[in-house]
Design a protein around this motif. Structure first.
Motif, PDB file in Angstrom:
ATOM      1  N   ARG A  28     -57.298  45.754  -8.723  1.00 24.12           N
ATOM      2  CA  ARG A  28     -56.093  46.117  -8.004  1.00 24.12           C
ATOM      3  C   ARG A  28     -54.796  46.288  -9.151  1.00 24.12           C
ATOM      4  O   ARG A  28     -54.280  47.344  -9.277  1.00 24.12           O
ATOM      5  N   SER A  29     -54.854  45.201  -9.987  1.00 25.06           N
ATOM      6  CA  SER A  29     -53.780  45.120 -10.795  1.00 25.06           C
ATOM      7  C   SER A  29     -53.719  46.206 -11.955  1.00 25.06           C
ATOM      8  O   SER A  29     -52.940  46.755 -12.658  1.00 25.06           O
ATOM      9  N   VAL A  30     -55.063  46.662 -12.397  1.00 24.86           N
ATOM     10  CA  VAL A  30     -55.355  47.241 -13.475  1.00 24.86           C
ATOM     11  C   VAL A  30     -55.286  48.687 -13.286  1.00 24.86           C
ATOM     12  O   VAL A  30     -54.814  49.689 -13.715  1.00 24.86           O
ATOM     13  N   LEU A  31     -56.280  49.138 -11.834  1.00 24.40           N
ATOM     14  CA  LEU A  31     -56.440  50.664 -11.441  1.00 24.40           C
ATOM     15  C   LEU A  31     -55.470  50.925 -10.479  1.00 24.40           C
ATOM     16  O   LEU A  31     -55.521  52.019 -10.137  1.00 24.40           O
ATOM     17  N   GLY A  32     -54.633  49.997  -9.710  1.00 27.83           N
ATOM     18  CA  GLY A  32     -53.935  50.282  -8.623  1.00 27.83           C
ATOM     19  C   GLY A  32     -54.717  50.064  -7.268  1.00 27.83           C
ATOM     20  O   GLY A  32     -55.866  49.714  -7.300  1.00 27.83           O
ATOM     21  N   ASP A  33     -54.301  50.325  -6.061  1.00 27.99           N
ATOM     22  CA  ASP A  33     -54.738  50.006  -4.969  1.00 27.99           C
ATOM     23  C   ASP A  33     -56.120  51.204  -4.576  1.00 27.99           C
ATOM     24  O   ASP A  33     -55.744  52.259  -5.071  1.00 27.99           O
TER      25      ASP A  33
END
Length: 458
Positions: A60-65
């Motif tokens: 999630r930190s890299v690609l978002g929710d």
């Protein structure tokens, strides 16, 4: 423990699936191709993430929710939609690739998405500390959390492998032991995700084309080794142990700062954090890169052992090299090698009257070793010396021609160093041809001339 429970739920486990389409990479390629050819406006990796393939804190930190789950794409048939949902929700599914390896789709599709985002210039999220996005979503978080969970010593941090109920129509995949967060199928999916994601970042191509070129199609192809059978070599060339350790350290530091995972690292000091990352990178590279893949008996269709096997006393002193003579042709695909193993076992049991296939390991020209008696059981390969060493048999007749260079390296540069590093073979072991131990031409003149050049030959 929120993160740990989530990842345990996402890890590969034994299960029952009554789907009609095979759980094979061919089925996945068909789904991807249908989505791409219909121009349905569905980004396949994003669809996979919306169905639950990459919802961990680092991802999630890299690609978002994850995006909202879209309606079932009309481009897919009913069976394809059913298979896709079962493979990606609620846990990342495992499929059988044409080379006989099992691949978890979660890390594979996460790597594809990062590759596409890099190629488009849309991957602009930054993390503190900075992460290599490709390694973060495929492997480094899984390694970090797995080795955190294994600190107490009551669970494995890596492995095991698994087996399919039917390699012609794979439906159910079962692990061969207690699961870690990085079983073999997840390791394969992660390495493939890194390799294919890096390729997409350099030159985007349709995903169906990329997957078909990498994995090949069908389990009976004889058109040469698919690139997937080189994943360990290629991953090791792209990602060294120092780089992997650096990324696991960065991931652990990120997890320590995120509210959803902070409690996992409350009692982990800076020095222990680095030590965990070092062990994770070292052990992963040893097991899944330096050591060759070994196809288990359950995958090639072995009969049961007759009687009671005898344990070897490890480490052993010697390795004895053989050729099978019959089949005389090298096997160059998973299906042909599995067929050769079954034929050899039938001959050894039904004609020779032995309890099992005689060799400890059998070498295919498809890039894989096949488990015979294995690491721990006395074989029937070298009369008078079966308890003193491993018997390794090359499929084929190598009287006048040598095995492929890759097949030679699989034993010389893979199996033997791996056996030493894992304590199964003495460092100062000897390598001998079968003919040196009895009256036989085995392992053939050409193969014997090759092993005369190997370290340890006497």
């Amino acid at each position: 423990m929120t993160l740990l429970l989530l990842l345990l739920a996402l890890s590969v486990c034994a299960g029952t699936d009554t789907g009609l389409l095979p759980r094979s990479m061919d089925s996945v390629v068909g789904i991807v191709e249908a989505l791409e050819s219909a121009d349905a406006g569905v980004a396949v990796p994003a669809l996979a993430r919306s169905l639950g393939s990459c919802g961990t804190p680092t991802c999630r930190s890299v690609l978002g929710d994850p995006p909202d789950v879209p309606p079932a794409p009309s481009a897919l048939g009913h069976e394809q939609r059913l298979l896709l949902s079962r493979l990606l929700h609620p846990d990342p599914g495992v499929v059988l690739a044409p080379d006989g390896s099992s691949v978890a789709l979660g890390p594979l599709f996460a790597g594809l998405e990062v590759g596409l985002e890099r190629a488009s210039g849309r991957l602009n999220r930054s993390t503190d500390p900075p992460l290599d996005a490709l390694l973060a979503v495929t492997l480094s978080e899984a390694l970090a959390t797995s080795f955190l969970a294994a600190r107490g010593g009551d669970r494995a941090a890596l492995g095991p492998g698994g087996c399919w109920d039917d390699v012609e129509n794979p439906q159910n995949y079962s692990l061969r032991g207690p699961s870690s967060l990085v079983p073999e199928a997840v390791a394969n999916g992660a390495m493939d995700g890194v390799l294919l994601g890096a390729r997409l970042a350099r030159a985007p191509v349709p995903l169906a084309e990329l997957l078909r070129g990498y994995y090949g199609t069908g389990n009976s192809t004889e058109k040469g080794r698919p690139p997937s059978s080189y994943r360990r070599r290629d991953f090791g060339g792209l990602v060294g142990p120092e780089k992997l350790e650096e990324e696991v350290v960065a991931t652990l530091r990120l997890l320590r700062d995120l509210p959803t995972s902070r409690e996992l690292l409350e009692d982990v000091g800076p020095e222990e954090l680095v030590a965990i990352a070092h062990r994770a990178a070292r052990d992963f590279m040893e097991l899944y890169v330096a050591c060759p893949a070994i196809v288990p008996r359950c995958m090639w269709g072995a009969r049961p052992y007759r009687g009671s096997p005898t344990l070897l006393t490890l480490p052993l002193d010697s390795v004895y090299i053989h050729h099978t003579l019959v089949p005389s042709a090298p096997c160059r695909s998973f299906s042909s090698c599995a067929r050769a193993l079954r034929s050899i076992q039938r001959f050894h049991q039904d004609v020779r009257g032995w309890d099992d296939i005689g060799y400890s390991f059998v070498v295919g020209s498809d890039g894989y070793l096949y488990q015979g008696r294995g690491w721990h059981w006395v074989g029937a390969h070298t009369k008078g010396y079966n308890s003193r060493g491993y018997g390794v048999g090359y499929v084929g007749d190598f009287s006048t021609a040598s095995p492929d260079a890759d097949a030679l390296a699989l034993v010389r540069d893979g199996l033997l160093p791996c056996a030493v590093s894992t304590g199964r073979l003495h460092h100062n072991h000897t390598v001998r041809g079968h003919r040196q131990m009895g009256r036989t031409d085995c392992p053939g003149n050409s193969l014997f001339q090759e092993i005369e050049t190997w370290h340890g030959f006497q």
